[in-house]
Design a protein around this motif. Sequence first.
Motif, PDB file in Angstrom:
ATOM      1  N   TYR A  88      66.133 -13.049  35.433  1.00 21.13           N
ATOM      2  CA  TYR A  88      65.404 -11.967  34.758  1.00 21.13           C
ATOM      3  C   TYR A  88      66.254 -10.701  34.717  1.00 21.13           C
ATOM      4  CZ  TYR A  88      61.565  -8.720  33.713  1.00 21.13           C
ATOM      5  OH  TYR A  88      60.766  -7.747  33.138  1.00 21.13           O
ATOM      6  N   ALA A  89      66.922 -10.394  35.832  1.00 24.10           N
ATOM      7  CA  ALA A  89      67.750  -9.191  35.904  1.00 24.10           C
ATOM      8  C   ALA A  89      68.930  -9.264  34.939  1.00 24.10           C
ATOM      9  CB  ALA A  89      68.240  -8.977  37.330  1.00 24.10           C
ATOM     10  N   TYR A 128      62.345   4.020  26.844  1.00 24.77           N
ATOM     11  CA  TYR A 128      62.352   4.421  28.252  1.00 24.77           C
ATOM     12  C   TYR A 128      61.254   3.701  29.024  1.00 24.77           C
ATOM     13  CZ  TYR A 128      62.684   7.553  32.298  1.00 24.77           C
ATOM     14  OH  TYR A 128      62.847   8.069  33.567  1.00 24.77           O
ATOM     15  N   ARG A 129      60.060   3.647  28.454  1.00 22.57           N
ATOM     16  CA  ARG A 129      58.941   3.000  29.138  1.00 22.57           C
ATOM     17  C   ARG A 129      59.161   1.502  29.283  1.00 22.57           C
ATOM     18  NH1 ARG A 129      55.004   6.527  25.275  1.00 22.57           N
ATOM     19  NH2 ARG A 129      55.351   8.526  26.338  1.00 22.57           N
ATOM     20  N   ASN A 130      59.787   0.883  28.277  1.00 24.80           N
ATOM     21  CA  ASN A 130      60.106  -0.539  28.385  1.00 24.80           C
ATOM     22  C   ASN A 130      61.077  -0.798  29.538  1.00 24.80           C
ATOM     23  OD1 ASN A 130      58.480  -1.318  26.271  1.00 24.80           O
ATOM     24  ND2 ASN A 130      60.112  -1.263  24.743  1.00 24.80           N
ATOM     25  N   MET A 131      62.049   0.075  29.669  1.00 23.92           N
ATOM     26  CA  MET A 131      63.032  -0.075  30.744  1.00 23.92           C
ATOM     27  C   MET A 131      62.368   0.111  32.114  1.00 23.92           C
ATOM     28  SD  MET A 131      66.191   2.017  28.966  1.00 23.92           S
ATOM     29  CE  MET A 131      67.488   1.530  30.083  1.00 23.92           C
ATOM     30  N   TYR A 137      58.918  -4.409  37.531  1.00 18.83           N
ATOM     31  CA  TYR A 137      58.677  -5.823  37.823  1.00 18.83           C
ATOM     32  C   TYR A 137      59.767  -6.381  38.737  1.00 18.83           C
ATOM     33  CZ  TYR A 137      57.564 -10.735  37.265  1.00 18.83           C
ATOM     34  OH  TYR A 137      57.231 -12.037  37.520  1.00 18.83           O
ATOM     35  N   ILE A 138      60.998  -5.930  38.557  1.00 22.68           N
ATOM     36  CA  ILE A 138      62.094  -6.426  39.375  1.00 22.68           C
ATOM     37  C   ILE A 138      61.940  -5.993  40.833  1.00 22.68           C
ATOM     38  CG2 ILE A 138      64.603  -6.265  39.737  1.00 22.68           C
ATOM     39  CD1 ILE A 138      64.957  -6.198  36.744  1.00 22.68           C
ATOM     40  N   SER A 141      61.149  -8.267  44.062  1.00 27.59           N
ATOM     41  CA  SER A 141      62.085  -8.917  44.980  1.00 27.59           C
ATOM     42  C   SER A 141      63.263  -8.011  45.335  1.00 27.59           C
ATOM     43  CB  SER A 141      62.621 -10.220  44.377  1.00 27.59           C
ATOM     44  OG  SER A 141      63.393  -9.955  43.218  1.00 27.59           O
ATOM     45  N   ARG A 142      63.184  -6.736  44.919  1.00 24.21           N
ATOM     46  CA  ARG A 142      64.299  -5.824  45.153  1.00 24.21           C
ATOM     47  C   ARG A 142      63.819  -4.502  45.747  1.00 24.21           C
ATOM     48  NH1 ARG A 142      69.121  -6.951  42.490  1.00 24.21           N
ATOM     49  NH2 ARG A 142      69.797  -5.144  43.689  1.00 24.21           N
ATOM     50  N   PRO A 143      63.525  -4.486  47.038  1.00 25.85           N
ATOM     51  CA  PRO A 143      63.095  -3.228  47.666  1.00 25.85           C
ATOM     52  C   PRO A 143      64.166  -2.147  47.636  1.00 25.85           C
ATOM     53  CG  PRO A 143      63.492  -4.935  49.307  1.00 25.85           C
ATOM     54  CD  PRO A 143      63.520  -5.611  47.980  1.00 25.85           C
ATOM     55  N   ASP A 144      65.433  -2.533  47.433  1.00 21.80           N
ATOM     56  CA  ASP A 144      66.509  -1.550  47.430  1.00 21.80           C
ATOM     57  C   ASP A 144      66.476  -0.623  46.227  1.00 21.80           C
ATOM     58  OD1 ASP A 144      67.056  -3.938  46.021  1.00 21.80           O
ATOM     59  OD2 ASP A 144      69.204  -3.507  45.986  1.00 21.80           O
ATOM     60  N   ILE A 145      65.737  -0.968  45.161  1.00 21.05           N
ATOM     61  CA  ILE A 145      65.661  -0.084  43.997  1.00 21.05           C
ATOM     62  C   ILE A 145      64.262   0.525  43.831  1.00 21.05           C
ATOM     63  CG2 ILE A 145      67.469  -1.369  42.788  1.00 21.05           C
ATOM     64  CD1 ILE A 145      65.249  -2.531  40.984  1.00 21.05           C
ATOM     65  N   THR A 146      63.359   0.240  44.758  1.00 19.39           N
ATOM     66  CA  THR A 146      61.973   0.682  44.626  1.00 19.39           C
ATOM     67  C   THR A 146      61.865   2.201  44.520  1.00 19.39           C
ATOM     68  OG1 THR A 146      61.154  -1.246  45.828  1.00 19.39           O
ATOM     69  CG2 THR A 146      59.683   0.643  45.671  1.00 19.39           C
TER      70      THR A 146
END
Length: 244
Positions: A88-89, A128-131, A137-138, A141-146
């Motif tokens: 997905y990423a 911007y909102r789509n991004m 959603y990512i 599984s990715r707490p590092d970008i939360t």
Amino acid sequence: MAYLLEHGFTRGQAGRTLFLRKIGKQLLIAQIYIDDIVFGATLDSLSYGFANEMKYEFEMSMIGELNFILGIQVKQTNEGIFISQSKYAKDFVKKFGMEGKTHARTPMSTSIKIRTNPTGKNIDPTLYRNMIGSLLYITASRPDITFSVGVCARFHANPKESHLTAVKRILKYLSATVDYGIWYSKDSNLTLVGYSDADWVESANDRKSTSGCRFYIGGNLVVWMSKKQNSISLSTAEAEYIAK
């Protein structure tokens, strides 16, 4: 769902589509999403029995061991389970033209604070909102970008070019770390441990702090959160007290 409730299941507190059935000391868990069911149990016999029960009552088939659902990849081994959203990423990075760009070592700058920019250059708010939606959603599984995604999401109502630049930095970081995910070890103990912290007046607009927390069962991360506080803290001690 009605069938499950009528046959010994109860709804889980984590969501309306999560169902639990306790049989003595054993547990069967079923998660429903539209016409898909993901289930597991503390005994293999309970899982196979539930699969046969569903096939008998409904017109459905057993696909097998879970390895992919809703854009989330699941790799199961004898040592544990690894979940990620690498496919997905990769598709997301390619969709927004960030494939092959210079990678970023961190998802957000530690020296530049993002703020509202009334005089900044306007951009397409839909883009911007789509991004932001895809990035949110990512974070499953990715707490590092939360935290970084949460900060950028604050400006979705009136995004400017400076905000888009910050989002593109997250994409550059994501492009370099698409294979990151979360590992759940089978050897972990069941001790529940939580950590919380907060910055101080992080927001350049309203001077509110941001709370963050993580909870582990043994060494396995199960819950994480980043949220701006509702009130303005007058000290670092107060910010951390609110976070806890």
